[in-house]
Enzyme design. Structure first.
Site, PDB file in Angstrom:
ATOM      1  N   GLU A 189       0.731  -1.115  -0.125  1.00  0.00           N
ATOM      2  CA  GLU A 189      -0.017  -0.054  -0.014  1.00  0.00           C
ATOM      3  C   GLU A 189       0.910   1.227   0.142  1.00  0.00           C
ATOM      4  O   GLU A 189       1.837   1.416   0.631  1.00  0.00           O
ATOM      5  CB  GLU A 189      -0.907  -0.042   1.204  1.00  0.00           C
ATOM      6  CG  GLU A 189      -1.784   1.182   1.282  1.00  0.00           C
ATOM      7  CD  GLU A 189      -2.463   1.352   2.557  1.00  0.00           C
ATOM      8  OE1 GLU A 189      -3.591   1.726   2.936  1.00  0.00           O
ATOM      9  OE2 GLU A 189      -2.244   0.435   3.468  1.00  0.00           O
TER      10      GLU A 189
ATOM     11  N   LYS B  92      -9.586   1.909  -1.731  1.00  0.00           N
ATOM     12  CA  LYS B  92      -9.956   1.683  -0.283  1.00  0.00           C
ATOM     13  C   LYS B  92     -11.144   1.886   0.058  1.00  0.00           C
ATOM     14  O   LYS B  92     -11.453   3.163   0.228  1.00  0.00           O
ATOM     15  CB  LYS B  92      -8.639   2.104   0.523  1.00  0.00           C
ATOM     16  CG  LYS B  92      -8.661   1.369   1.995  1.00  0.00           C
ATOM     17  CD  LYS B  92      -7.485   2.121   2.473  1.00  0.00           C
ATOM     18  CE  LYS B  92      -7.331   1.305   3.930  1.00  0.00           C
ATOM     19  NZ  LYS B  92      -5.856   1.842   4.693  1.00  0.00           N
TER      20      LYS B  92
ATOM     21  N   CYS C  50      -5.389  -3.119   3.095  1.00  0.00           N
ATOM     22  CA  CYS C  50      -4.942  -3.001   4.676  1.00  0.00           C
ATOM     23  C   CYS C  50      -6.237  -2.835   5.588  1.00  0.00           C
ATOM     24  O   CYS C  50      -6.691  -4.132   5.714  1.00  0.00           O
ATOM     25  CB  CYS C  50      -4.060  -1.677   4.927  1.00  0.00           C
ATOM     26  SG  CYS C  50      -3.184  -1.304   6.362  1.00  0.00           S
TER      27      CYS C  50
END
Length: 260
Positions: A41, A110, A144
């Protein structure tokens, strides 16, 4: 297929050094036979939100062209970690994936923004959860913090994903959560999980690596330590269907009864 996870030491704000490091690691992974290469990321800039305007760029900008070129040059599947992408209505933490012809085959932004790292103050959360074809199999991506929200992974499993890629910058103080959650997501959804974490530190956090490649049974096939490295493993995506046949968890669901 041989997978390589590039566990990079991401230098906060230093785009030039990070880009060079990523290119060297991709080249090294390919020289060792990798067919799928995964980056972490925010590998290009880290969490350098104080200079967000310097790092954000269009979806089809410099970073996309770099990833496209490397995928096409080496004829690999390239899961491009994530970077700050200006999508017109705001800046998103976005992952791009490419096939061996250099074609962009997936864009995922995300969904869940972590306030502990001030993402919600600077970025917008994604709204789409697309899957993509990885040869004869379906693949998916989260980033994440997303792995704390199992409904998203269940959606991918219900859509027959065989593998989940997880680019991350996961900090050391929650390292055990990283290891447990990745294995849990693999076990409950019966797919491969490829976690690509960063190493090193920024002004606020230490990222302790421990990138992992996990089987549909939750077995750790390969795990990195805390230093920058490339983690390798060979995975058999055909094995996912046999695991699901032997233990038909997805067929035994009763979603009409779940009150979420």
């Amino acid at each position: 297929m041989k997978v390589a996870v590039c566990q990079l030491n991401v230098l906060q704000g230093d785009r030039e050094s990070n880009l060079l490091n990523a290119e060297q690691k991709i080249d090294e992974a390919v020289s060792n036979g990798a067919e799928i290469v995964v980056l972490p990321e925010m590998w290009l800039s880290g969490y350098d939100f104080k200079h967000l305007s310097k790092h954000s760029e269009p979806i089809d900008g410099e970073t996309s062209l770099f990833l496209l070129r490397k995928a096409k040059q080496h004829q690999i599947w390239l899961i491009g970690g994530s970077f700050t992408a200006d999508r017109g209505d705001g800046v998103y933490n976005t992952s791009l994936s490419y096939n061996p012809s250099g074609e962009l085959i997936n864009t995922y932004s995300k969904m869940h923004l972590i306030g502990l790292m001030k993402e919600d103050q600077y970025l917008k959360g994604g709204l789409d959860s697309p899957l993509f074809d990885l040869g004869n199999h379906r693949a998916s991506t989260v980033i994440c913090y997303d792995i704390r929200f199992p409904e998203l992974m269940r959606h991918y499993a219900a859509e027959n994903a065989s593998v989940l890629f997880v680019p991350a910058q996961w900090p050391i103080q929650r390292e055990e959560h990283w290891r447990i959650l990745l294995r849990a997501r693999a076990i409950e959804n019966q797919f491969f999980v490829i976690g690509a974490n960063a190493a090193g530190r920024n002004e606020n956090d230490v990222f302790n690596g421990h990138s992992m490649i996990i089987s549909p049974l939750g077995e750790i096939i390969a795990e990195a330590g805390s230093e920058p490295t490339i983690l390798y493993a060979t995975i058999d995506l055909d094995s996912v269907s046999s695991v699901r046949e032997r233990m038909p968890v997805l067929k035994d669901r009763r979603p009409e009864l779940y009150k979420i």
